[in-house]
Design an enzyme around this catalytic site. Structure first.
Site, PDB file in Angstrom:
ATOM      1  N   LYS A   1       0.798  -1.231   0.000  1.00 52.60           N
ATOM      2  CA  LYS A   1       0.000   0.000   0.000  1.00 52.60           C
ATOM      3  C   LYS A   1       0.828   1.278   0.000  1.00 52.60           C
ATOM      4  CE  LYS A   1      -4.522  -1.422   1.787  1.00 52.60           C
ATOM      5  NZ  LYS A   1      -4.440  -2.889   1.712  1.00 52.60           N
TER       6      LYS A   1
ATOM      7  N   LYS B   1      -3.232   0.330   9.545  1.00 49.14           N
ATOM      8  CA  LYS B   1      -3.260  -0.972   8.847  1.00 49.14           C
ATOM      9  C   LYS B   1      -1.878  -1.287   8.313  1.00 49.14           C
ATOM     10  CE  LYS B   1      -5.633   1.698   5.343  1.00 49.14           C
ATOM     11  NZ  LYS B   1      -6.866   1.864   4.588  1.00 49.14           N
TER      12      LYS B   1
ATOM     13  N   SER C   1      -9.226  -6.768   5.133  1.00 51.31           N
ATOM     14  CA  SER C   1      -9.367  -6.137   6.461  1.00 51.31           C
ATOM     15  C   SER C   1      -8.435  -6.731   7.520  1.00 51.31           C
ATOM     16  CB  SER C   1     -10.812  -6.215   6.999  1.00 51.31           C
ATOM     17  OG  SER C   1     -11.739  -5.628   6.132  1.00 51.31           O
TER      18      SER C   1
ATOM     19  N   GLN D   1      -4.162   6.610   8.421  1.00 50.35           N
ATOM     20  CA  GLN D   1      -5.059   7.481   7.652  1.00 50.35           C
ATOM     21  C   GLN D   1      -6.118   8.043   8.588  1.00 50.35           C
ATOM     22  OE1 GLN D   1      -6.598   4.595   4.840  1.00 50.35           O
ATOM     23  NE2 GLN D   1      -5.012   5.074   3.323  1.00 50.35           N
ATOM     24  N   PRO D   2      -6.582   9.272   8.321  1.00 48.25           N
ATOM     25  CA  PRO D   2      -7.760   9.731   9.055  1.00 48.25           C
ATOM     26  C   PRO D   2      -8.933   8.818   8.730  1.00 48.25           C
ATOM     27  CG  PRO D   2      -6.950  11.430   7.520  1.00 48.25           C
ATOM     28  CD  PRO D   2      -6.122  10.209   7.294  1.00 48.25           C
TER      29      PRO D   2
ATOM     30  N   VAL E   1     -12.282   8.241   7.325  1.00 45.70           N
ATOM     31  CA  VAL E   1     -13.086   9.020   6.374  1.00 45.70           C
ATOM     32  C   VAL E   1     -14.561   8.746   6.674  1.00 45.70           C
ATOM     33  CG1 VAL E   1     -13.572   9.469   3.941  1.00 45.70           C
ATOM     34  CG2 VAL E   1     -11.239   8.873   4.658  1.00 45.70           C
TER      35      VAL E   1
ATOM     36  N   ARG F   1     -22.074  -5.948   0.031  1.00 47.14           N
ATOM     37  CA  ARG F   1     -21.924  -5.379  -1.314  1.00 47.14           C
ATOM     38  C   ARG F   1     -23.278  -5.244  -2.008  1.00 47.14           C
ATOM     39  NH1 ARG F   1     -16.791  -9.137  -3.381  1.00 47.14           N
ATOM     40  NH2 ARG F   1     -16.035  -9.561  -1.275  1.00 47.14           N
TER      41      ARG F   1
ATOM     42  N   ARG G   1      -9.217  -3.225  -9.979  1.00 44.31           N
ATOM     43  CA  ARG G   1     -10.283  -2.598  -9.188  1.00 44.31           C
ATOM     44  C   ARG G   1      -9.712  -1.393  -8.459  1.00 44.31           C
ATOM     45  NH1 ARG G   1     -11.649  -6.056  -4.743  1.00 44.31           N
ATOM     46  NH2 ARG G   1     -11.319  -4.292  -3.377  1.00 44.31           N
TER      47      ARG G   1
ATOM     48  N   GLU H   1      -7.805   2.181  -1.878  1.00 38.79           N
ATOM     49  CA  GLU H   1      -6.815   1.178  -2.296  1.00 38.79           C
ATOM     50  C   GLU H   1      -7.103   0.764  -3.727  1.00 38.79           C
ATOM     51  OE1 GLU H   1      -6.662  -2.760  -0.735  1.00 38.79           O
ATOM     52  OE2 GLU H   1      -8.801  -2.856  -0.378  1.00 38.79           O
TER      53      GLU H   1
ATOM     54  N   GLU I   1      -6.767  -2.745  -6.266  1.00 33.80           N
ATOM     55  CA  GLU I   1      -6.501  -4.186  -6.319  1.00 33.80           C
ATOM     56  C   GLU I   1      -6.139  -4.490  -7.764  1.00 33.80           C
ATOM     57  OE1 GLU I   1      -6.437  -6.390  -3.986  1.00 33.80           O
ATOM     58  OE2 GLU I   1      -7.536  -5.547  -2.288  1.00 33.80           O
TER      59      GLU I   1
HETATM   60  N1  LIG Z   1      -9.169   5.690   6.176  1.00 39.12           N
HETATM   61  C1  LIG Z   1     -10.291   4.971   6.273  1.00 39.12           C
HETATM   62  N2  LIG Z   1     -11.483   5.566   6.564  1.00 39.12           N
HETATM   63  C2  LIG Z   1     -12.617   4.840   6.688  1.00 39.12           C
HETATM   64  N3  LIG Z   1     -12.671   3.499   6.551  1.00 39.12           N
HETATM   65  C3  LIG Z   1     -11.513   2.861   6.259  1.00 39.12           C
HETATM   66  C4  LIG Z   1     -10.278   3.548   6.110  1.00 39.12           C
HETATM   67  N4  LIG Z   1      -9.312   2.646   5.827  1.00 39.12           N
HETATM   68  C5  LIG Z   1      -9.917   1.445   5.803  1.00 39.12           C
HETATM   69  N5  LIG Z   1     -11.233   1.564   6.064  1.00 39.12           N
HETATM   70  C6  LIG Z   1     -12.222   0.470   6.131  1.00 39.12           C
HETATM   71  O1  LIG Z   1     -11.525  -0.755   6.311  1.00 39.12           O
HETATM   72  C7  LIG Z   1     -11.713  -1.612   5.175  1.00 39.12           C
HETATM   73  C8  LIG Z   1     -10.405  -2.334   4.846  1.00 39.12           C
HETATM   74  O2  LIG Z   1      -9.390  -1.382   4.545  1.00 39.12           O
HETATM   75  P1  LIG Z   1      -8.631  -1.360   3.149  1.00 39.12           P
HETATM   76  O3  LIG Z   1      -7.789  -0.141   3.100  1.00 39.12           O
HETATM   77  O4  LIG Z   1      -9.610  -1.545   2.043  1.00 39.12           O
HETATM   78  O5  LIG Z   1      -7.654  -2.608   3.288  1.00 39.12           O
HETATM   79  P2  LIG Z   1      -7.765  -4.130   2.811  1.00 39.12           P
HETATM   80  O6  LIG Z   1      -9.055  -4.296   2.039  1.00 39.12           O
HETATM   81  O7  LIG Z   1      -6.562  -4.314   1.951  1.00 39.12           O
HETATM   82  O8  LIG Z   1      -7.705  -4.917   4.069  1.00 39.12           O
HETATM   83  C9  LIG Z   1     -12.253  -0.714   4.067  1.00 39.12           C
HETATM   84  O9  LIG Z   1     -13.091  -1.438   3.193  1.00 39.12           O
HETATM   85  C10 LIG Z   1     -13.004   0.370   4.842  1.00 39.12           C
HETATM   86  O10 LIG Z   1     -14.342  -0.022   5.177  1.00 39.12           O
HETATM   87 MG   LIG Z   2     -10.216  -3.122   0.796  1.00 45.99          MG
END
Ligand SMILES: Nc1ncnc2c1ncn2[C@@H]1O[C@H](COP(=O)(O)OP(=O)(O)O)[C@@H](O)[C@H]1O
Ligand SMILES: [Mg+2]
Length: 302
Positions: free
Chosen positions: A92, A137, A144, A175-176, A178, A220, A254, A269, A271
């Site tokens: 990432k 993360k 997740s 990250q903040p 969101v 979804r 994606r 992110e 994919e």
């Molecule tokens: N900065 C963020 N603000 C709000 N929700 C977040 C944020 N980062 C991650 N999430 C939540 O966590 C989930 C997983 O994080 P993600 O960055 O997609 O990593 P991965 O899918 O690779 O585990 C996201 O689908 C989202 O719902």
């Molecule tokens: Mg994700």
């Protein structure tokens, strides 16, 4: 036309909702496709015209082995996600590269192994004083795994999680949080050959009480991406292709977006290695992907 290998593994195949429609679509367009497991030592990869990663998701616990496998396969056949792209896409830290290329991304701070976690959290919170909490993360996981949400008052807990990720060999991504995700969800856009195909809404995965959901199908629903989201998705894909020197768009990828406080779509992110494509949510999308694949198998280059 030769045969296409669709790569998965025994653990992940039952979770791969795209495989059945994709196999059916390959059949419809007359493309011979075989399901193979990346960790099956008996597969002779050289007999395939090309190889597409679909769901080799056990890589997350066997990263070095998977990267070796990519290198090996790319020496004997055409890997549709070349090894430099795989390495880029599974880390990432690419978010910083996208930002540098002018693509709007969720504000991201990377904490490197060896760094002191608590001062990093304090710096981060000072930089984002209005953040409604924040997310920590690993740079190298998915689904997740080890993603955690913290309130701004939970700096010490967050620092412990960061310390644990760093000790485990990861970088930590901060990250903040969101907030729009709670009302609007995230929008995950699927592209084939650089062209938008369809999108889904994915509900929020991180609850304020610390619950972390995994993005199963229940979260979804189909959603048409807005024009500004499609534009950011396309820009992100173009920046990724440029970063690793691809000379044509990826067969499939994606891009996941959240809307920022001012409404701007930002990349959460991408994919690009082995994405879930949500084919069941996009009418005829499996057929469009099979047509792109058939075209690639009859033309030179990745
Ligand atoms: N900065 C963020 N603000 C709000 N929700 C977040 C944020 N980062 C991650 N999430 C939540 O966590 C989930 C997983 O994080 P993600 O960055 O997609 O990593 P991965 O899918 O690779 O585990 C996201 O689908 C989202 O719902
Ligand atoms: Mg994700």
């Amino acid at each position: 036309m030769g045969t296409l290998a669709l790569v998965t593994d025994a653990v992940s195949l039952p979770l791969d909702h795209d495989m059945p429609p994709l196999l059916a679509a390959c059949d419809t367009v007359g493309l011979a496709a075989e399901v193979c497991h990346w960790d099956d030592g008996a597969v002779d990869w050289s007999r395939f015209e090309a190889v597409l990663f679909r769901s080799p998701w056990t890589w997350a616990d066997r990263r070095a082995e998977f990267l070796d496998f990519c290198d090996r396969v790319s020496r004997v056949t055409r890997l549709l996600t070349p090894p430099p792209l795989v390495r880029w896409a599974l880390d990432k830290r690419y978010l910083a590269e996208l930002a540098a290329a002018g693509v709007p991304v969720v504000p991201t701070t990377i904490v490197e192994p060896g760094a002191a976690a608590l001062p990093a959290v304090r710096d981060f919170l000072a930089t984002h004083p209005r953040a409604a909490g924040f997310v920590v993360k690993p740079n190298d996981a998915c689904y997740s795994k080890n993603v955690r949400r913290f309130a701004a008052s939970e700096g010490e807990e967050a620092a412990r999680h960061i310390g644990w990720l760093l000790a485990d060999g990861s970088h930590a991504v901060l990250q903040p949080y969101v907030e729009s995700v709670d009302r609007h969800g995230e929008t995950d856009l699927t592209f084939f050959d650089g062209v938008y195909s369809h999108a889904i809404r994915k509900g929020a995965m991180l609850l304020p009480d610390g619950t972390v959901h995994v993005p199963t199908l229940d979260f979804r629903t189909a959603r048409a991406a807005d024009e500004d989201e499609r534009a950011v998705g396309a820009a992100a894909l173009a920046a990724a292709a440029a970063a690793v020197g691809l000379d044509r768009p990826l067969v499939c990828g994606r891009v996941d977006l959240l809307r920022g406080p001012d409404g701007t779509p930002m990349v959460l992110e991408m994919e690009l290695c082995e994405p879930s494509l949500n084919l069941d949510f996009g009418p005829d999308s499996a057929l469009r992907l099979a047509e792109v694949l058939a075209d690639r198998l009859t033309s030179p280059g990745a």
